[in-house]
Motif scaffolding. Structure first.
Motif, PDB file in Angstrom:
ATOM      1  N   THR A  75       0.796  -1.330  -0.251  1.00  0.00           N
ATOM      2  CA  THR A  75      -0.163   0.472   0.265  1.00  0.00           C
ATOM      3  C   THR A  75       0.721   1.136   0.103  1.00  0.00           C
ATOM      4  OG1 THR A  75       0.296  -0.201   2.786  1.00  0.00           O
ATOM      5  CG2 THR A  75      -1.593  -1.327   1.572  1.00  0.00           C
ATOM      6  N   VAL A  76       2.513   1.227  -0.193  1.00  0.00           N
ATOM      7  CA  VAL A  76       2.525   2.900  -0.203  1.00  0.00           C
ATOM      8  C   VAL A  76       4.342   2.448  -0.730  1.00  0.00           C
ATOM      9  CG1 VAL A  76       4.585   3.091   1.917  1.00  0.00           C
ATOM     10  CG2 VAL A  76       1.761   3.077   2.329  1.00  0.00           C
ATOM     11  N   PHE A  77       4.680   3.418  -0.675  1.00  0.00           N
ATOM     12  CA  PHE A  77       5.593   4.433  -0.725  1.00  0.00           C
ATOM     13  C   PHE A  77       5.640   5.065  -2.410  1.00  0.00           C
ATOM     14  CE2 PHE A  77       5.221   0.516  -3.729  1.00  0.00           C
ATOM     15  CZ  PHE A  77       5.266   1.409  -5.523  1.00  0.00           C
ATOM     16  N   THR A  78       6.746   5.870  -2.359  1.00  0.00           N
ATOM     17  CA  THR A  78       6.789   7.626  -3.269  1.00  0.00           C
ATOM     18  C   THR A  78       8.273   7.300  -4.224  1.00  0.00           C
ATOM     19  OG1 THR A  78       7.033   8.185  -1.111  1.00  0.00           O
ATOM     20  CG2 THR A  78       4.871   8.251  -2.680  1.00  0.00           C
TER      21      THR A  78
ATOM     22  N   SER B  10       1.665   4.913  12.527  1.00  0.00           N
ATOM     23  CA  SER B  10       0.887   5.031  11.064  1.00  0.00           C
ATOM     24  C   SER B  10       1.730   5.229   9.886  1.00  0.00           C
ATOM     25  CB  SER B  10       0.351   7.100  10.880  1.00  0.00           C
ATOM     26  OG  SER B  10      -0.913   7.090  11.583  1.00  0.00           O
ATOM     27  N   LEU B  11       3.016   4.481  10.539  1.00  0.00           N
ATOM     28  CA  LEU B  11       4.140   4.664   8.822  1.00  0.00           C
ATOM     29  C   LEU B  11       4.416   3.611   8.319  1.00  0.00           C
ATOM     30  CD1 LEU B  11       6.721   7.481  10.405  1.00  0.00           C
ATOM     31  CD2 LEU B  11       4.604   7.580   8.859  1.00  0.00           C
ATOM     32  N   THR B  12       5.234   3.093   7.265  1.00  0.00           N
ATOM     33  CA  THR B  12       5.342   2.208   6.525  1.00  0.00           C
ATOM     34  C   THR B  12       6.935   1.857   7.165  1.00  0.00           C
ATOM     35  OG1 THR B  12       3.796   2.034   5.333  1.00  0.00           O
ATOM     36  CG2 THR B  12       6.166   0.733   4.362  1.00  0.00           C
ATOM     37  N   GLN B  13       7.799   3.286   6.796  1.00  0.00           N
ATOM     38  CA  GLN B  13       9.059   3.086   7.176  1.00  0.00           C
ATOM     39  C   GLN B  13       9.399   4.185   8.284  1.00  0.00           C
ATOM     40  OE1 GLN B  13      13.622   4.402   5.176  1.00  0.00           O
ATOM     41  NE2 GLN B  13      12.524   2.987   3.777  1.00  0.00           N
TER      42      GLN B  13
ATOM     43  N   THR C 110      15.523  11.742  17.365  1.00  0.00           N
ATOM     44  CA  THR C 110      14.298  12.004  15.536  1.00  0.00           C
ATOM     45  C   THR C 110      14.488  12.816  15.510  1.00  0.00           C
ATOM     46  OG1 THR C 110      13.381   9.408  16.536  1.00  0.00           O
ATOM     47  CG2 THR C 110      12.052  10.991  14.541  1.00  0.00           C
ATOM     48  N   TYR C 111      15.221  13.520  13.960  1.00  0.00           N
ATOM     49  CA  TYR C 111      15.443  14.787  13.805  1.00  0.00           C
ATOM     50  C   TYR C 111      13.984  14.784  12.289  1.00  0.00           C
ATOM     51  CZ  TYR C 111      19.293  15.558  16.765  1.00  0.00           C
ATOM     52  OH  TYR C 111      19.620  15.958  17.875  1.00  0.00           O
ATOM     53  N   ASN C 112      13.296  13.618  11.591  1.00  0.00           N
ATOM     54  CA  ASN C 112      12.726  14.311  10.456  1.00  0.00           C
ATOM     55  C   ASN C 112      11.557  13.424  10.797  1.00  0.00           C
ATOM     56  OD1 ASN C 112      15.312  12.698  10.017  1.00  0.00           O
ATOM     57  ND2 ASN C 112      15.095  13.496   7.936  1.00  0.00           N
ATOM     58  N   ILE C 113      10.778  12.848   9.826  1.00  0.00           N
ATOM     59  CA  ILE C 113       9.692  12.069   9.557  1.00  0.00           C
ATOM     60  C   ILE C 113       9.697  11.480   8.220  1.00  0.00           C
ATOM     61  CG2 ILE C 113       7.606  10.888  10.500  1.00  0.00           C
ATOM     62  CD1 ILE C 113       7.793  13.195  12.860  1.00  0.00           C
ATOM     63  N   PRO C 114       9.488  10.105   7.482  1.00  0.00           N
ATOM     64  CA  PRO C 114       9.584   9.851   6.220  1.00  0.00           C
ATOM     65  C   PRO C 114       8.219   9.980   5.590  1.00  0.00           C
ATOM     66  CG  PRO C 114      10.220   8.160   7.421  1.00  0.00           C
ATOM     67  CD  PRO C 114       9.959   9.263   8.524  1.00  0.00           C
ATOM     68  N   LEU C 115       7.897  11.156   4.452  1.00  0.00           N
ATOM     69  CA  LEU C 115       6.733  11.623   4.138  1.00  0.00           C
ATOM     70  C   LEU C 115       6.573  10.450   3.226  1.00  0.00           C
ATOM     71  CD1 LEU C 115       3.832  12.948   4.366  1.00  0.00           C
ATOM     72  CD2 LEU C 115       5.368  14.891   2.464  1.00  0.00           C
ATOM     73  N   ALA C 116       7.475  10.900   2.364  1.00  0.00           N
ATOM     74  CA  ALA C 116       8.242   9.706   0.751  1.00  0.00           C
ATOM     75  C   ALA C 116       8.625   8.951   0.503  1.00  0.00           C
ATOM     76  CB  ALA C 116       7.980  11.050  -0.316  1.00  0.00           C
ATOM     77  N   LEU C 117       8.164   7.794  -0.138  1.00  0.00           N
ATOM     78  CA  LEU C 117       9.052   6.904  -0.088  1.00  0.00           C
ATOM     79  C   LEU C 117       9.189   6.074  -1.783  1.00  0.00           C
ATOM     80  CD1 LEU C 117      10.367   4.240   1.493  1.00  0.00           C
ATOM     81  CD2 LEU C 117       8.214   3.034   2.399  1.00  0.00           C
ATOM     82  N   SER C 118       9.415   5.448  -2.133  1.00  0.00           N
ATOM     83  CA  SER C 118       9.901   5.482  -3.305  1.00  0.00           C
ATOM     84  C   SER C 118      11.206   4.480  -3.391  1.00  0.00           C
ATOM     85  CB  SER C 118      11.139   6.958  -3.516  1.00  0.00           C
ATOM     86  OG  SER C 118      10.937   6.367  -5.331  1.00  0.00           O
ATOM     87  N   SER C 119      11.711   3.855  -4.182  1.00  0.00           N
ATOM     88  CA  SER C 119      12.359   2.736  -4.813  1.00  0.00           C
ATOM     89  C   SER C 119      13.221   3.003  -5.937  1.00  0.00           C
ATOM     90  CB  SER C 119      11.871   1.234  -4.907  1.00  0.00           C
ATOM     91  OG  SER C 119      12.603   0.095  -5.711  1.00  0.00           O
TER      92      SER C 119
ATOM     93  N   SER D  64       2.101   7.511  -0.821  1.00  0.00           N
ATOM     94  CA  SER D  64       3.052   7.646   0.255  1.00  0.00           C
ATOM     95  C   SER D  64       3.839   6.699   1.598  1.00  0.00           C
ATOM     96  CB  SER D  64       2.662   8.662   0.792  1.00  0.00           C
ATOM     97  OG  SER D  64       0.982   8.582   1.495  1.00  0.00           O
ATOM     98  N   ASN D  65       4.646   7.031   2.393  1.00  0.00           N
ATOM     99  CA  ASN D  65       4.663   6.239   3.266  1.00  0.00           C
ATOM    100  C   ASN D  65       3.579   6.224   4.807  1.00  0.00           C
ATOM    101  OD1 ASN D  65       6.805   4.869   4.962  1.00  0.00           O
ATOM    102  ND2 ASN D  65       7.569   6.862   6.621  1.00  0.00           N
ATOM    103  N   ILE D  66       2.440   6.914   4.593  1.00  0.00           N
ATOM    104  CA  ILE D  66       0.941   6.570   5.543  1.00  0.00           C
ATOM    105  C   ILE D  66       0.712   4.998   5.271  1.00  0.00           C
ATOM    106  CG2 ILE D  66      -0.947   7.348   6.031  1.00  0.00           C
ATOM    107  CD1 ILE D  66       0.343  10.417   5.075  1.00  0.00           C
ATOM    108  N   LYS D  67       0.911   4.500   5.866  1.00  0.00           N
ATOM    109  CA  LYS D  67      -0.017   3.574   5.575  1.00  0.00           C
ATOM    110  C   LYS D  67      -1.871   3.713   5.443  1.00  0.00           C
ATOM    111  CE  LYS D  67       2.429   0.486   9.279  1.00  0.00           C
ATOM    112  NZ  LYS D  67       2.628   0.208  10.668  1.00  0.00           N
ATOM    113  N   GLY D  68      -2.149   3.055   4.247  1.00  0.00           N
ATOM    114  CA  GLY D  68      -3.765   3.131   3.775  1.00  0.00           C
ATOM    115  C   GLY D  68      -3.813   2.279   2.737  1.00  0.00           C
TER     116      GLY D  68
END
Length: 443
Positions: A17-20, A145-148, A157-166, A370-374
């Motif tokens: 369901t996820v990656f960007t 709520s995140l896949t990664q 933790t300083y930053n949170i992944p929004l977009a996830l790609s390969s 996106s990196n949001i589970k859904g």
């Protein structure tokens, strides 16, 4: 253009369901959205004051950003939102970051921004404690709520992944069908079909020579993992500047695969001088049959894709026959400036953009998950995205987590790989250059 180089372990079961993706684009508009503050999802309190959002416009475009900011503004009518955005925004905003006058919220993507460097320079807020209990506007923990998960920086933790790609390899399935070429499944079949392609007068493979991390992420790093018995710790050792890493035979094996591609005339010699757009245009024009790229590329080039062009995708071609695919993933993250003037609004904006509905909204507006589970199965995500998801969700795929290399070591790897593709150095020369850079970085 899009510029990913990072990775953090993915939940294979959730990846369907996820990656960007990330890439290039244009825009410079302002917009709006909704909010909650602190670590709760309460939207009962409207936000006030000035709030500035910085985001890079690349392969994902900016339709999602415009919509989500607009929604945030609607929910907080007393908040004065300013958007600083565009394909060159990172360079344009650099003097402000250096001068201690940054925006409140930043989307860390594109050339000119490096999360690790920003952290080392003290530019990003420490989100560690906030993140532990922070909830989306739906009331869900962001961490669940995140896949990664976010990358770990010495326990912080300083930053949170929004977009996830390969990263991976693209080809035109229609071109292959028209010529009765079979898509490769491993390095041997890649070399074999490349010879058939050459016989038709088409150069088999192109990459972005000016941006060598494309070929590194799509060819070299997967090759290293495959040769290391599908163990991506080889990349983590390089990232840790471990001198023992460069003694691994897996690195030599991987480098020799690039040498084979070079010596067999598979790599387009023009690639060394090309940027991402030029190489992608040659690929779309069938001057080259394969291209090393990231999942954002089709969306980035959407205005130039010929009618009937049918993107095929696989994360790696360097494995042995019967070997597992290697998916080198990348993320684009969000953070709060340590010197933000409206941190309350920045935190609330993060809680807003990680709501469940944004998973499908991102898929619809950016052409990728996106990196949001859904569940995005009902979305209009492109076929190649679903094809990539099948790889990422397969037990026969090794999903490489986000790994951030030292900037100087990464540059050494990039430059050495280009030199290797044109024959000015051999694999030993590559190892000597990069290990020297790693040793210097470690001292």
């Amino acid at each position: 253009m899009s510029w990913k180089k990072r990775l953090s372990v993915l939940s294979a079961a959730a990846l369907l369901t996820v990656f960007t993706l990330s890439g290039c684009g244009s825009s410079n508009d302002s917009a709006s959205g909704t909010a909650s503050t602190g670590t709760t999802a309460s939207s009962g309190k409207g936000l006030t004051g000035d709030f500035e959002v910085q985001y890079f416009v690349g392969g994902y475009g900016d339709a999602w950003w415009k919509k989500v900011v607009e929604e945030f503004q609607t929910a907080n009518p007393d908040l004065k939102i300013k958007v600083s955005a565009g394909p060159k925004i990172n360079d344009q905003m650099k003097p402000r970051w250096i001068g201690g006058n940054p925006p409140d919220f930043v989307y860390i993507d594109g050339a000119g921004l490096n999360a690790r460097q920003m952290i080392e320079d003290g530019q990003l807020e420490d989100l560690t404690e906030w993140y532990k209990t922070a909830k989306t506007v739906d009331g869900d923990l962001i961490s669940e709520s995140l896949t990664q998960a976010p990358e770990d920086y010495d326990g912080k933790t300083y930053n949170i992944p929004l977009a996830l790609s390969s990263w991976g390899i693209f080809w035109d399935q229609k071109l292959f069908a028209d010529n009765n070429w079979k898509a490769p499944t491993d390095f041997d079949s890649f070399i074999s079909v490349s010879k058939e392609i050459k016989a038709k007068g088409i150069t088999p493979f192109i990459h972005t020579g000016i941006y060598p991390y494309y070929i590194n992420n799509s060819i070299l790093y997967p090759a290293m993992v495959s040769a290391n018995n599908d163990d991506f710790s080889i990349l983590q050792k390089i990232a840790a500047n471990d001198p023992e890493a460069f003694k691994s035979p897996a690195i030599m094996t991987a480098l020799n695969q690039i040498v084979t591609m070079r010596d067999d005339g598979i790599i387009d010699p023009a690639a060394v001088q090309l940027n991402h757009t030029d190489s992608q245009m040659l690929f779309l024009q069938h001057k080259d049959a394969f291209i090393a790229n990231g999942l954002w590329m089709p969306n980035e080039m959407s205005k130039d894709v010929p009618e009937g062009f049918d993107f095929g995708f696989m994360p790696s071609i360097t494995q042995k026959p019967g070997g597992k695919s290697i998916a080198v993933t990348s993320t684009a993250t969000v953070g709060v400036a340590s010197k933000a003037k409206n941190k309350e609004a920045a935190y609330a904006f993060i809680q807003f953009i990680f709501a469940k509905k944004q998973a499908s909204q991102w898929a619809e507006l950016s052409g990728a998950p996106s990196n949001i589970k859904g569940d995005i199965s009902a979305s209009n995500a492109p076929a190649f995205v679903k094809q990539a998801a099948e790889y990422l969700n397969s037990k026969d795929t090794i999903v490489v987590p986000t790994i951030t290399f030292n900037a100087d070591v990464e540059k050494a790897m990039n430059d050495a790989t280009v030199a290797l593709t044109i024959g000015t150095i051999d694999p030993n020369g590559w190892i000597e250059r990069v290990s020297a850079a790693a040793q210097k970085a470690a001292n």
